[in-house]
Design a protein around this motif. Sequence first.
Motif, PDB file in Angstrom:
ATOM      1  N   ASP A 205       0.852  -1.201   0.000  1.00 52.26           N
ATOM      2  CA  ASP A 205       0.000   0.000   0.000  1.00 52.26           C
ATOM      3  C   ASP A 205       0.890   1.255   0.000  1.00 52.26           C
TER       4      ASP A 205
ATOM      5  N   HIS B 299       1.167   4.262  -2.739  1.00 50.32           N
ATOM      6  CA  HIS B 299       1.027   5.703  -2.435  1.00 50.32           C
ATOM      7  C   HIS B 299       2.177   6.496  -3.051  1.00 50.32           C
TER       8      HIS B 299
ATOM      9  N   HIS C 291      -5.627   2.733  -6.637  1.00 48.14           N
ATOM     10  CA  HIS C 291      -6.567   3.008  -5.537  1.00 48.14           C
ATOM     11  C   HIS C 291      -8.015   2.990  -6.029  1.00 48.14           C
TER      12      HIS C 291
ATOM     13  N   HIS D  47      -7.216  -3.687   2.014  1.00 50.40           N
ATOM     14  CA  HIS D  47      -6.774  -2.544   1.202  1.00 50.40           C
ATOM     15  C   HIS D  47      -5.398  -2.779   0.547  1.00 50.40           C
TER      16      HIS D  47
ATOM     17  N   MET E  45      -4.311  -3.063  -3.391  1.00 49.55           N
ATOM     18  CA  MET E  45      -3.440  -2.035  -3.974  1.00 49.55           C
ATOM     19  C   MET E  45      -2.282  -2.671  -4.726  1.00 49.55           C
TER      20      MET E  45
END
Length: 388
Positions: free
Chosen positions: A187, A191, A256, A270, A274
């Motif tokens: 994740d 990002h 996302h 999550h 991702m």
Amino acid sequence: MFFGVPFTVFGDDSLQYLNTIKGKRAFIVTDATIAKLGLAELVVNELKPANIECKIFDGVEPDPSIKTVEKAAAIAKDFKPDWFIGLGGGSSMDACKSSLVCYAAGIGPLDMSPSDFFDIRAKARLLCIPTTSGTGSEATWAIVLTDTEQNRKVALGSYETLPDVAILDPRMVMSMPPHVTGSTGMDALTHAIEGYTTTWRTPFTDGPGLAAIKLIFENLKKAVDNGKDAEARKSMMYAASQAGTCFGNGMAGLAHSCGHALGGIFHTPHGVAMGLYLPYTMEFVANGSEETLQRFAEIARFCGIAQGSDKECSKALIAAVRKLMKDIGQSPTVKDLKIDKDKYLKAMPGLVDRAVNEAMSIAVTRVPDNEDLQKIFVCAYDGKPVDF
Ligand SMILES: [Fe+2]
């Protein structure tokens, strides 16, 4: 333009910073596992020298619901805290941010937009302590809640929900199991890569993004293989927060959008979603945006992954993401998640609709139409490369 970061305290024993904060009552929002591991108690103990009375709310579930936030805010209303402390992974920190807004502004969890100003600091301040190295929620104003009635994830937040203080104490992440270390680490990588390549990126987000990507390539496998590797843990903790700074100020992207859609319907964690969609969406964007292709190449060169042409370097970076996924045992396809193909294809209109309406898609350099998204979702099921 703007760039916001919390006052960040990091390093061994940085939890001791809690000794020095000024206030009367702290409302600690966390989950039952963190409380059971004794981490909430550590926080309470560090607040004792500051004479701060504490109340722990440990009812946050993974993908926190609106109801959970309402429950926390109702308890806070009676306790009247002047500090809200989010302790845990993204779920606890997001539930904390959201319950603070409900408490301070007297509104429901969904009644906020990025342009609102509620002067919440007149009532309480916000401090976050992550226990995973992934969401970077301690460094962003973003909040993700789950609307259980509509089976949908909702992205919320305003500039007021950027924490005042983030404490990155490596001992808080030492007990993370390998699969959580792996998925949350992916994740964080998502990002940083997405934040480094959006249309909202700035020179202020570039540095944290690049630094985070390099740290993750160098340390994620080490942290997964050996959870006692304190240096790798520490590096991942810093990387996740830097990645949060990168996308919190520069926005995220298509992994996302797709991952939130999958999570909303199939409840995939999550970070797992991702990491899974990251290489497919990178391929899609690189195939249609020369600018992003060059940015991917910059990342590859900075991390020592490749040194050839932009195209070669971009391809090498995407291959390195896939290799990292494999090395840490993350599922590279939807099929590997044991999601039934018929159910997945049947859910396609919902997946596409959710991905199209995802706030994270707002700053991507190649905007997919519905047909593109459907093709990306199909490629990710069987692991076919995105060549369009
Ligand atoms: Fe994320």
